[in-house]
Design a protein around this motif. Structure first.
Motif, short mmCIF file in Angstrom:
data_model
loop_
_atom_site.label_atom_id
_atom_site.label_comp_id
_atom_site.label_asym_id
_atom_site.label_seq_id
_atom_site.Cartn_x
_atom_site.Cartn_y
_atom_site.Cartn_z
N LEU A 14 0.47 2.93 11.91
CA LEU A 14 -1.18 3.45 12.65
C LEU A 14 -2.08 2.44 13.38
O LEU A 14 -2.14 3.37 14.08
N LEU A 15 -1.05 1.26 13.47
CA LEU A 15 -2.14 0.66 14.06
C LEU A 15 -1.28 0.67 15.47
O LEU A 15 -2.16 0.72 16.75
N ALA A 17 11.11 1.25 -1.67
CA ALA A 17 10.12 0.91 -2.29
C ALA A 17 10.10 2.53 -3.30
O ALA A 17 9.77 2.36 -4.56
N PHE A 25 7.84 3.45 -5.72
CA PHE A 25 6.49 3.17 -5.73
C PHE A 25 6.34 4.63 -4.87
O PHE A 25 6.79 4.40 -3.72
N HIS A 49 1.33 5.48 -1.53
CA HIS A 49 -0.03 4.77 -1.23
C HIS A 49 -0.95 5.37 -0.39
O HIS A 49 -1.10 6.24 0.11
N VAL A 98 -2.45 4.38 2.22
CA VAL A 98 -3.08 3.27 3.29
C VAL A 98 -3.78 4.89 4.64
O VAL A 98 -4.86 3.70 5.68
N SER A 99 -2.63 5.54 5.01
CA SER A 99 -2.82 6.60 5.68
C SER A 99 -4.69 6.88 5.68
O SER A 99 -5.46 7.73 6.44
N ALA A 144 -11.12 2.20 12.32
CA ALA A 144 -9.54 2.79 12.16
C ALA A 144 -8.76 1.40 11.92
O ALA A 144 -8.24 1.49 11.19
N ALA A 145 -8.57 0.57 12.93
CA ALA A 145 -7.22 -0.11 13.07
C ALA A 145 -7.94 -1.86 11.97
O ALA A 145 -7.45 -2.06 10.86
N LEU A 146 -9.21 -2.37 11.72
CA LEU A 146 -10.11 -2.85 11.17
C LEU A 146 -9.37 -2.11 9.29
O LEU A 146 -9.16 -2.36 9.13
N SER A 151 -7.39 0.21 8.51
CA SER A 151 -5.97 -0.77 8.49
C SER A 151 -5.81 -1.26 8.16
O SER A 151 -4.50 -1.16 6.96
N VAL A 152 -6.21 -2.50 8.42
CA VAL A 152 -5.24 -4.19 8.20
C VAL A 152 -6.08 -4.50 6.71
O VAL A 152 -5.69 -4.80 5.95
N MET A 177 -4.80 -2.65 4.06
CA MET A 177 -3.40 -2.27 3.76
C MET A 177 -3.52 -3.97 2.75
O MET A 177 -2.72 -4.34 1.97
N LEU A 178 -4.09 -5.51 3.09
CA LEU A 178 -4.10 -6.25 2.74
C LEU A 178 -5.09 -6.64 1.18
O LEU A 178 -3.76 -6.81 0.33
N MET A 204 -5.27 -3.28 -0.55
CA MET A 204 -4.26 -2.99 -1.56
C MET A 204 -3.00 -3.76 -2.81
O MET A 204 -2.57 -3.63 -3.16
N ASN A 205 -2.69 -4.62 -1.33
CA ASN A 205 -1.95 -5.21 -1.53
C ASN A 205 -2.02 -6.78 -2.50
O ASN A 205 -1.41 -7.99 -2.87
N LEU A 262 -3.97 -8.78 -0.98
CA LEU A 262 -3.69 -10.71 0.37
C LEU A 262 -4.55 -10.72 0.39
O LEU A 262 -5.73 -9.81 0.42
#
Lengths: 474, 184
Positions: free
Chosen positions: A233-234, B51, B56, B59, B61-62, B115-117, B119-120, B123-124, B126-127, B129
């Motif tokens: 997506l990025l 996965a 699994f 998820h 993320v989208s 959107a970019a922020l 996503s990162v 993702m982190l 939900m993981n 991290l």
């Protein structure tokens, strides 16, 4: 292969393969990690020399900005009517160079071009450092740089707000967004490799540093699943972004009414030019880096060949842009437009105009030949020429259009001063310094993506004796 | 000694090490087929289908990115509109304050930025991290090679089917290089 062997020799597998034969997951990891983990005394001497030269050149920026802040923008050659000068020339040049990184990372990711793998990290870093250089110029050019934060919309006690219809304000948003997105794209791509570095570290402090940066990444399948989606997506977001950034930069010019600037071809032609100069810079940097760190088996002739072709392709779009500029100034029937073009070609800056044609159009035509694309010194030479050519293009656009506009009584000439040169040289030094440090302290090739390529080449490679015998064509 | 330590701290799970991603994929499929649900696979690079093999499949993320993008779009446009129409209206040659086409570039940039922020950050988050400590690193060969060239499957002790002896026997028949207990 033993790691000592890996350090010693690296044979380029030629223009058909994106990776030399004989690698497995462990050796490819050690090979790339070694550029970071090698002991200080093994650092190639050329690396130290480059670092020193870059550091010295950077002093131009340090001294130049101190003098500028002390005396004011008058230390530069800018005058009325040429108020933009080198600051804007350099800004556009650097931001253009930054475009190749995102193009390689994002667009080639979406197009599933597997040759991007060995060079994407490298060019993302290049993007970041080039945009950082670019970002300094508008601030330096501001006259009162300590008021730079006025560009950002915030509730101030003066009740003033930036003008949202101005392309200069769009620029602030475009460049900061681009810098932020490039940074997170680059960093997120690094995380799994930082985990590898943490696990391969030879000293406690290395393990601690990489451990903190990798945030406890452990390669869980669930994590990879989310990671890949986020990364994709990025990439999808960065693709329109990279096109938008230089489009907005070109709006700085195109939305004005000045002859030579007020044209609709600027956005696509700026974007093509940006990618052109970016690829040239990737080639300029990758050729020495792959030699010094013996990475010819990972950054192969195929990569150089592909980049040569892309330079040729984008160069032709740029050439079309020049042709259209000439055609439209004639076809418009507008005397100011016609005068502008004749002034470029025959006026006081004609030498730079014809140099630009030679650098950006004539010499790069040699890339049609395989003998140039697949010959390292020749390709390196062409890439340097294109870097210069693209700088000249911005010089011609900024200076010649400003110096003679509608009213002959307001015409003038622009001569850069030593401080203009100092700052330009300084940013080149700063950029090189950051790149030089980057290739030594972080894995400059994406290790996990190279492992993926290996996996696709030969799914069953576990032990050294089962290593794949061939690389991959396209 | 070991017994008392583990009794006190418990087991995170039992982990098998494979030399080959295809072997791990098959092992994961078989473990899922045998009824194990709480497990995780660890690989040095993404492996297609892994996965899904451990169950699994979904998820968010989208969705998070879409939300971030929409927020950026609405927020960005709203800010510009508010500035140009309410907070600081400028009459430029009688043109309308609400000149929305001129707001498109910044709205676009805000959309991409958020959107970019998201996503990162999404993702982190939900993981889960950053995570400074995780029991899997207690297995020495994991800490050394999981990020290099070995592939791991860990069946976790909170799985209802988990049984120390049986799970170990199950993993051993999958032809791994090594089976080890993961201390918490």
């Amino acid at each position: 292969m033993k790691i000592e062997e890996l350090e010693q020799k690296a044979i380029d597998p030629g223009p058909d393969k994106i990776i030399a034969p004989g690698f497995n997951y462990a050796t490819v990891t050690d090979k790339i990690a070694n550029t970071v983990l090698m002991p200080v005394e093994k650092t190639p001497r050329q690396w130290w020399v480059t670092l020193l030269i870059a550091f010295m050149a950077m002093q131009g920026l340090v001294a130049g900005s101190f003098w500028l802040f002390y005396k004011g923008v008058g230390v530069w050659g800018i005058v009325i009517p040429i108020a933009w000068g080198y600051a804007i020339v350099n800004f556009v040049w650097w931001i253009g160079i930054g475009h190749a990184g995102t193009l390689i990372s994002a667009i080639l990711l979406l197009l599933k071009q597997d040759w991007r793998t060995s060079i994407n990290r490298f060019s993302e870093a290049m993007t970041l450092f080039a945009v950082a250089q670019a970002g300094m110029f508008p601030i330096l050019h501001m006259g009162r740089p300590w008021l730079g934060y006025w560009l950002i919309p915030y509730p101030s006690s003066m009740w003033l707000w930036p003008q949202p219809r101005s392309p200069l304000v769009w620029d602030v948003f475009a460049v900061t967004t681009y810098l932020t997105v490039s940074l997170i794209f680059w960093f997120i791509g690094l995380v799994p490799d930082l985990a590898t570095m943490r696990d391969r570290a030879k000293h406690k402090w290395q393990a601690l540093t990489f451990g903190m940066l990798s945030m406890g990444w452990r390669g869980s399948a669930k994590h990879w699943s989310r990671y890949q989606m986020a990364y994709l997506l990025l990439g999808g977001l960065a693709t329109p972004l990279v096109v938008s950034v230089h489009t907005v930069v070109s709006f700085d010019f195109a939305i004005s009414l000045l002859p030579g600037w007020h044209t609709t071809i600027f956005p696509p032609y700026f974007v093509a030019g940006a990618i052109y100069s970016g690829f040239a810079m990737v080639v300029t940097l990758a050729i020495p880096a792959r030699k010094w760190f013996h990475l010819e088996d990972l950054i192969t002739m195929r990569h150089l060949d592909c980049m040569g072709k892309l330079m040729l392709g984008t160069g032709l779009i740029v050439a079309y842009g020049y042709m259209m500029e000439a055609f439209m100034s004639w076809y418009s029937g507008n005397p100011h437009e016609m005068f502008m073009y004749m002034n470029r070609a025959t006026g006081p800056y004609r030498f730079f105009f014809w140099m630009l044609i030679v650098c950006n159009i004539l010499i790069p035509q040699s890339l049609w030949s395989r003998k140039v694309r697949q010959n390292v010194p020749r390709l390196f030479f062409v890439s340097l020429v294109v870097n210069v050519g693209m700088w000249l293009e911005r010089f011609i656009i900024v200076i010649t259009s400003l110096h003679r506009d509608f009213l002959p009584s307001s015409w003038g000439m622009y001569y850069p001063t030593q401080w203009d040169w100092a700052v330009l040289t300084g940013t080149i030094g700063f950029f090189l310094l950051l790149m030089t440090l980057f290739v030594r302290v972080l894995p400059s090739i994406s290790i996990f993506e190279v492992r993926e390529v290996l996996h696709h080449l030969a799914p069953h490679i576990a032990d050294d004796d089962l290593a794949p015998q061939t690389g991959m064509g396209d | 000694m070991t017994e008392t330590f583990q009794d006190r701290h418990g087991l995170h799970g039992i982990m098998a090490r494979f030399a080959d991603p295809e072997q791990l994929l098959e092992a994961a499929n078989r473990a899922y087929g045998a009824g194990y649900r709480k497990m995780d696979a660890y690989t040095p690079m993404p492996i297609e289908g892994l996965a899904e093999a451990i169950g699994f499949t979904r998820h968010w993320v989208s969705l998070v990115v879409l939300m971030g993008g929409l927020a950026g779009c609405v927020g960005g446009f709203g800010l510009l509109w508010w500035i140009a129409v309410i907070a600081y209206p400028h009459n430029v040659g009688g043109r309308p304050f609400d000149s929305w086409p001129m707001f498109v570039p910044i709205t676009f940039e805000c959309t991409v930025l958020l959107a970019a922020l998201s996503s990162v950050v999404g993702m982190l988050a939900m993981n889960k991290l950053p995570m400074p400590y995780h029991p899997v690193f207690n297995v020495q060969s994991f800490a050394e090679r999981a990020s290099v060239d070995r592939f791991f499957l860990c069946i976790e002790s909170d799985d209802p089917k988990f049984d120390r002896a049986q799970t170990r026997a199950f993993l051993e028949q999958l032809d791994p290089e090594e089976v080890s207990e993961v201390e918490k």
